[in-house]
Design a protein around this motif. Structure first.
Motif, PDB file in Angstrom:
ATOM      1  N   ASN A  19       0.824  -1.212   0.000  1.00 20.32           N
ATOM      2  CA  ASN A  19       0.000   0.000   0.000  1.00 20.32           C
ATOM      3  C   ASN A  19       0.864   1.270   0.000  1.00 20.32           C
ATOM      4  O   ASN A  19       0.340   2.373   0.066  1.00 20.32           O
ATOM      5  CB  ASN A  19      -0.905  -0.027   1.247  1.00 20.32           C
ATOM      6  N   TYR A  20       2.171   1.124  -0.072  1.00 20.25           N
ATOM      7  CA  TYR A  20       3.097   2.251   0.055  1.00 20.25           C
ATOM      8  C   TYR A  20       2.782   3.343  -0.964  1.00 20.25           C
ATOM      9  O   TYR A  20       2.560   3.087  -2.142  1.00 20.25           O
ATOM     10  CB  TYR A  20       4.537   1.764  -0.139  1.00 20.25           C
ATOM     11  N   GLY A  21       2.743   4.582  -0.473  1.00 17.23           N
ATOM     12  CA  GLY A  21       2.474   5.732  -1.336  1.00 17.23           C
ATOM     13  C   GLY A  21       0.992   6.041  -1.472  1.00 17.23           C
ATOM     14  O   GLY A  21       0.615   6.998  -2.142  1.00 17.23           O
ATOM     15  N   LYS A  22       0.151   5.229  -0.846  1.00 14.90           N
ATOM     16  CA  LYS A  22      -1.293   5.451  -0.887  1.00 14.90           C
ATOM     17  C   LYS A  22      -1.759   5.947   0.478  1.00 14.90           C
ATOM     18  O   LYS A  22      -0.958   6.219   1.357  1.00 14.90           O
ATOM     19  CB  LYS A  22      -2.012   4.149  -1.259  1.00 14.90           C
ATOM     20  N   GLU A  23      -3.068   6.060   0.647  1.00 13.47           N
ATOM     21  CA  GLU A  23      -3.657   6.505   1.909  1.00 13.47           C
ATOM     22  C   GLU A  23      -3.305   5.548   3.047  1.00 13.47           C
ATOM     23  O   GLU A  23      -3.144   4.342   2.814  1.00 13.47           O
ATOM     24  CB  GLU A  23      -5.185   6.585   1.772  1.00 13.47           C
ATOM     25  N   PRO A  24      -3.223   6.058   4.284  1.00  7.85           N
ATOM     26  CA  PRO A  24      -2.967   5.169   5.428  1.00  7.85           C
ATOM     27  C   PRO A  24      -4.051   4.089   5.533  1.00  7.85           C
ATOM     28  O   PRO A  24      -5.187   4.289   5.116  1.00  7.85           O
ATOM     29  CB  PRO A  24      -3.040   6.120   6.635  1.00  7.85           C
ATOM     30  N   MET A  25      -3.667   2.950   6.097  1.00  8.94           N
ATOM     31  CA  MET A  25      -4.588   1.826   6.254  1.00  8.94           C
ATOM     32  C   MET A  25      -5.046   1.719   7.700  1.00  8.94           C
ATOM     33  O   MET A  25      -4.235   1.867   8.621  1.00  8.94           O
ATOM     34  CB  MET A  25      -3.910   0.513   5.855  1.00  8.94           C
ATOM     35  N   GLN A  26      -6.306   1.434   7.884  1.00  8.43           N
ATOM     36  CA  GLN A  26      -6.836   1.237   9.218  1.00  8.43           C
ATOM     37  C   GLN A  26      -6.396  -0.119   9.758  1.00  8.43           C
ATOM     38  O   GLN A  26      -6.216  -1.081   9.003  1.00  8.43           O
ATOM     39  CB  GLN A  26      -8.352   1.330   9.204  1.00  8.43           C
ATOM     40  N   ILE A  27      -6.234  -0.182  11.072  1.00  9.57           N
ATOM     41  CA  ILE A  27      -5.777  -1.412  11.731  1.00  9.57           C
ATOM     42  C   ILE A  27      -6.686  -2.580  11.406  1.00  9.57           C
ATOM     43  O   ILE A  27      -6.206  -3.678  11.110  1.00  9.57           O
ATOM     44  CB  ILE A  27      -5.688  -1.207  13.263  1.00  9.57           C
ATOM     45  N   LEU A  28      -7.990  -2.347  11.438  1.00  4.77           N
ATOM     46  CA  LEU A  28      -8.944  -3.431  11.191  1.00  4.77           C
ATOM     47  C   LEU A  28      -8.742  -4.049   9.813  1.00  4.77           C
ATOM     48  O   LEU A  28      -8.797  -5.274   9.654  1.00  4.77           O
ATOM     49  CB  LEU A  28     -10.384  -2.934  11.354  1.00  4.77           C
ATOM     50  N   ARG A  29      -8.461  -3.230   8.835  1.00  2.00           N
ATOM     51  CA  ARG A  29      -8.239  -3.729   7.466  1.00  2.00           C
ATOM     52  C   ARG A  29      -6.991  -4.617   7.399  1.00  2.00           C
ATOM     53  O   ARG A  29      -6.998  -5.668   6.761  1.00  2.00           O
ATOM     54  CB  ARG A  29      -8.110  -2.537   6.512  1.00  2.00           C
ATOM     55  N   ILE A  30      -5.931  -4.194   8.074  1.00  2.00           N
ATOM     56  CA  ILE A  30      -4.693  -4.991   8.107  1.00  2.00           C
ATOM     57  C   ILE A  30      -4.940  -6.296   8.859  1.00  2.00           C
ATOM     58  O   ILE A  30      -4.551  -7.376   8.403  1.00  2.00           O
ATOM     59  CB  ILE A  30      -3.541  -4.197   8.784  1.00  2.00           C
ATOM     60  N   ALA A  31      -5.603  -6.181  10.005  1.00  2.00           N
ATOM     61  CA  ALA A  31      -5.880  -7.360  10.842  1.00  2.00           C
ATOM     62  C   ALA A  31      -6.701  -8.390  10.076  1.00  2.00           C
ATOM     63  O   ALA A  31      -6.395  -9.591  10.108  1.00  2.00           O
ATOM     64  CB  ALA A  31      -6.604  -6.942  12.119  1.00  2.00           C
ATOM     65  N   GLU A  32      -7.727  -7.933   9.381  1.00  2.00           N
ATOM     66  CA  GLU A  32      -8.572  -8.859   8.622  1.00  2.00           C
ATOM     67  C   GLU A  32      -7.830  -9.462   7.437  1.00  2.00           C
ATOM     68  O   GLU A  32      -7.971 -10.649   7.150  1.00  2.00           O
ATOM     69  CB  GLU A  32      -9.841  -8.149   8.159  1.00  2.00           C
ATOM     70  N   ALA A  33      -7.023  -8.660   6.764  1.00  2.00           N
ATOM     71  CA  ALA A  33      -6.288  -9.145   5.587  1.00  2.00           C
ATOM     72  C   ALA A  33      -5.321 -10.269   5.957  1.00  2.00           C
ATOM     73  O   ALA A  33      -5.121 -11.212   5.188  1.00  2.00           O
ATOM     74  CB  ALA A  33      -5.529  -7.993   4.927  1.00  2.00           C
ATOM     75  N   GLU A  34      -4.716 -10.182   7.146  1.00  2.00           N
ATOM     76  CA  GLU A  34      -3.704 -11.155   7.549  1.00  2.00           C
ATOM     77  C   GLU A  34      -4.152 -12.063   8.696  1.00  2.00           C
ATOM     78  O   GLU A  34      -3.349 -12.829   9.217  1.00  2.00           O
ATOM     79  CB  GLU A  34      -2.409 -10.431   7.921  1.00  2.00           C
ATOM     80  N   ARG A  35      -5.419 -11.939   9.098  1.00  2.00           N
ATOM     81  CA  ARG A  35      -5.956 -12.758  10.189  1.00  2.00           C
ATOM     82  C   ARG A  35      -5.102 -12.635  11.458  1.00  2.00           C
ATOM     83  O   ARG A  35      -4.667 -13.619  12.041  1.00  2.00           O
ATOM     84  CB  ARG A  35      -6.105 -14.212   9.746  1.00  2.00           C
TER      85      ARG A  35
END
Length: 145
Positions: A19-35
């Motif tokens: 996601n580098y260079g794009k908008e910041p990511m919310q924790i929930l999105r990261i957590a769900e993406a990687e379980r």
């Protein structure tokens, strides 16, 4: 063995690296993406933010992003930050040295000498591998499937 905490940190950095260079990511999105458990991930991301690896933004459109390019984040840096020593024995650690309690004489210890070689080989790989390298490896591996 790599701790779950370090593995989760690397996984989160891979998501943020993509996601580098794009908008910041919310924790929930990261957590769900990687379980990854959200509360555990919050602690890990905060630790990496405090170390300068991540940037965080509060409020609407907030979240986490890399503070450095994925090419500049080395696995050795992440492992030391999260777990401390990389060496398998305290007497061979570069940054967290401690003599072994049972050791009679370090300078003639064959175990220590062998594990210095192990540390050096491991450090070479970890110092030479960035988050970008792992992202690229995953892309290549996905093509082979």
């Amino acid at each position: 063995m790599l701790s779950k905490k370090t593995k989760y940190a690397i996984k989160a950095l891979i998501v943020l690296g993509r996601n580098y260079g794009k908008e910041p990511m919310q924790i929930l999105r990261i957590a769900e993406a990687e379980r990854i458990p959200k509360k555990f991930l919050e602690q890990i991301l905060l630790e990496m933010r405090n170390a300068g690896i991540l940037y965080s933004k509060k409020g609407a459109g907030g979240g986490y992003s890399l503070n450095k390019a994925p090419e500049d984040i080395r696995l050795s840096q992440v492992m030391r930050l999260i777990d401390g020593p990389i060496a398998l024995l305290p007497c061979v650690s570069l940054n967290f040295y401690r003599s072994c309690d049972e050791c009679k004489a370090e300078h003639v210890c064959g175990i220590r000498d062998t594990f210095i070689d192990v540390r050096n080989a491991m450090l070479q790989i970890l110092n030479d591998t960035s988050i970008a390298d792992i992202i690229n490896k995953e892309s290549r591996l996905a093509l082979d499937v």
